[in-house]
Design a protein around this motif. Structure first.
Motif, PDB file in Angstrom:
ATOM      1  N   GLN A  82       0.854  -1.187  -0.032  1.00 38.16           N
ATOM      2  CA  GLN A  82      -0.016  -0.226   0.073  1.00 38.16           C
ATOM      3  C   GLN A  82       0.916   1.210   0.125  1.00 38.16           C
ATOM      4  N   ALA A 110       2.854   2.012   2.437  1.00 37.85           N
ATOM      5  CA  ALA A 110       3.413   2.526   3.619  1.00 37.85           C
ATOM      6  C   ALA A 110       4.761   2.091   4.052  1.00 37.85           C
ATOM      7  N   PHE A 111       5.313   2.718   5.068  1.00 40.40           N
ATOM      8  CA  PHE A 111       6.618   2.240   5.477  1.00 40.40           C
ATOM      9  C   PHE A 111       6.972   0.732   5.716  1.00 40.40           C
ATOM     10  N   ALA A 140      -0.725  -3.691   5.332  1.00 46.62           N
ATOM     11  CA  ALA A 140      -1.524  -3.735   6.571  1.00 46.62           C
ATOM     12  C   ALA A 140      -0.880  -4.906   7.378  1.00 46.62           C
ATOM     13  N   THR A 152       2.553  -4.404   8.752  1.00 54.00           N
ATOM     14  CA  THR A 152       2.520  -3.329   9.939  1.00 54.00           C
ATOM     15  C   THR A 152       1.619  -3.755  10.971  1.00 54.00           C
ATOM     16  N   HIS A 194       0.348   5.569  16.279  1.00 58.12           N
ATOM     17  CA  HIS A 194       1.129   5.693  15.080  1.00 58.12           C
ATOM     18  C   HIS A 194       0.747   4.841  14.052  1.00 58.12           C
ATOM     19  N   HIS A 195       1.204   3.750  14.217  1.00 59.02           N
ATOM     20  CA  HIS A 195       1.011   2.567  13.189  1.00 59.02           C
ATOM     21  C   HIS A 195      -0.338   2.006  12.995  1.00 59.02           C
ATOM     22  N   ARG A 196      -1.236   2.221  14.188  1.00 60.66           N
ATOM     23  CA  ARG A 196      -2.574   1.979  13.603  1.00 60.66           C
ATOM     24  C   ARG A 196      -3.360   2.895  13.048  1.00 60.66           C
ATOM     25  N   GLN A 214      -1.828   4.233  10.364  1.00 60.51           N
ATOM     26  CA  GLN A 214      -1.292   3.912   9.027  1.00 60.51           C
ATOM     27  C   GLN A 214      -2.114   2.526   8.521  1.00 60.51           C
ATOM     28  N   ILE A 215      -2.492   1.934   9.400  1.00 58.55           N
ATOM     29  CA  ILE A 215      -3.217   0.279   9.210  1.00 58.55           C
ATOM     30  C   ILE A 215      -4.590   0.825   8.832  1.00 58.55           C
ATOM     31  N   ALA A 271      -5.648   3.661   7.495  1.00 61.26           N
ATOM     32  CA  ALA A 271      -5.834   4.262   6.269  1.00 61.26           C
ATOM     33  C   ALA A 271      -5.709   3.127   5.331  1.00 61.26           C
ATOM     34  N   MET A 272      -4.671   2.343   5.402  1.00 65.83           N
ATOM     35  CA  MET A 272      -4.535   1.214   4.547  1.00 65.83           C
ATOM     36  C   MET A 272      -6.015   0.162   4.390  1.00 65.83           C
TER      37      MET A 272
END
Length: 171
Positions: free
Chosen positions: A37, A39-40, A44, A47, A140-142, A144-145, A147-148
Motif C-alpha cells: 500500500q 506505507a513504511f 497492513a 504493519t 502511530h502505526h494503527r 497507518q493500518i 488508512a490502508m
C-alpha cells in the motif's frame, strides 16, 4: 508525568483499536492484507506484525529486560496465518492490559535501560517516557493500518478516544 490510570485507559484503548482493525481486516483476503500500500512497512499485514512484535519488545524493556531481542524475534512476515495472528494479537493485548492493571503510580518511576536491536550502545530512558512511547507507537502505526484498510474498502471504527465505548473506558 503519567499515572497508572493513564496506562489502564490506554491499554483498553489499545485493545479496542486492535479489535477494530482486526475485525475490519477480517473482510479482506490475505492478498489484500499483504498488498503493498506504499506505507513504511508496505502492507497492513506487515504493519500489524511490526506492531505485534514491537509491543512485545517494548513491554519487556519496561519490565526490565535489557535484551528482549534474545528471546523475541521481530518479524514483518510472521505470523503469516491470519487466524494465528488474531489469536496472538488478542493475547498480547491481554498481556498489556494485565500489566497496566497491575501498575501503581510508583511503578512508573525510575529508568529503563536496553540494548538496541542493532547492537549499538545501551540506551537509558525514563520509564514514564518509555510507557508513553509504547502507547504512542501503537497509535502511530494503527493510523497507518486504518488508512490502508480504508483504502481497501474495509471500515474500521473511529480512532478518537472519546468514541471508545464505555465498556472499554472502564467508566
Amino acid at each position: 508525568m503519567i499515572s497508572a490510570d493513564y496506562c489502564r485507559v490506554l491499554a483498553r484503548y489499545n485493545s479496542w483499536q486492535n479489535t477494530s482493525l482486526v475485525t475490519a481486516a477480517d473482510g479482506l483476503t490475505d492478498s489484500q492484507r499483504w498488498a503493498d500500500q506504499g506505507a513504511f512497512f508496505k502492507s497492513a499485514a506487515a504493519t500489524l506484525n511490526h506492531l505485534y512484535w514491537a509491543d512485545a519488545l517494548m513491554l519487556e524493556r519496561i519490565k526490565g529486560n535489557e535484551r528482549p531481542q534474545d528471546t523475541i524475534t521481530h518479524s514483518l512476515t510472521e505470523p503469516s496465518d491470519w487466524s494465528e495472528f488474531k489469536s496472538l494479537r488478542a493475547a498480547r493485548d491481554a498481556e498489556i492490559a494485565d500489566w497496566a492493571d497491575s501498575l501503581t503510580d510508583r511503578d512508573l518511576r525510575g529508568t529503563v535501560a536496553w540494548y538496541p536491536l542493532d547492537g549499538s550502545e545501551r540506551i537509558e530512558m525514563s520509564k514514564a517516557i518509555c510507557v508513553v512511547h509504547l502507547f504512542n507507537h501503537q497509535t502511530h502505526h494503527r493510523g497507518q493500518i486504518h488508512a490502508m484498510l480504508t483504502a481497501l474498502g474495509a471500515a474500521p471504527e473511529p480512532t478518537d478516544i472519546p468514541a471508545m465505548p464505555q465498556s472499554a473506558t472502564g467508566a
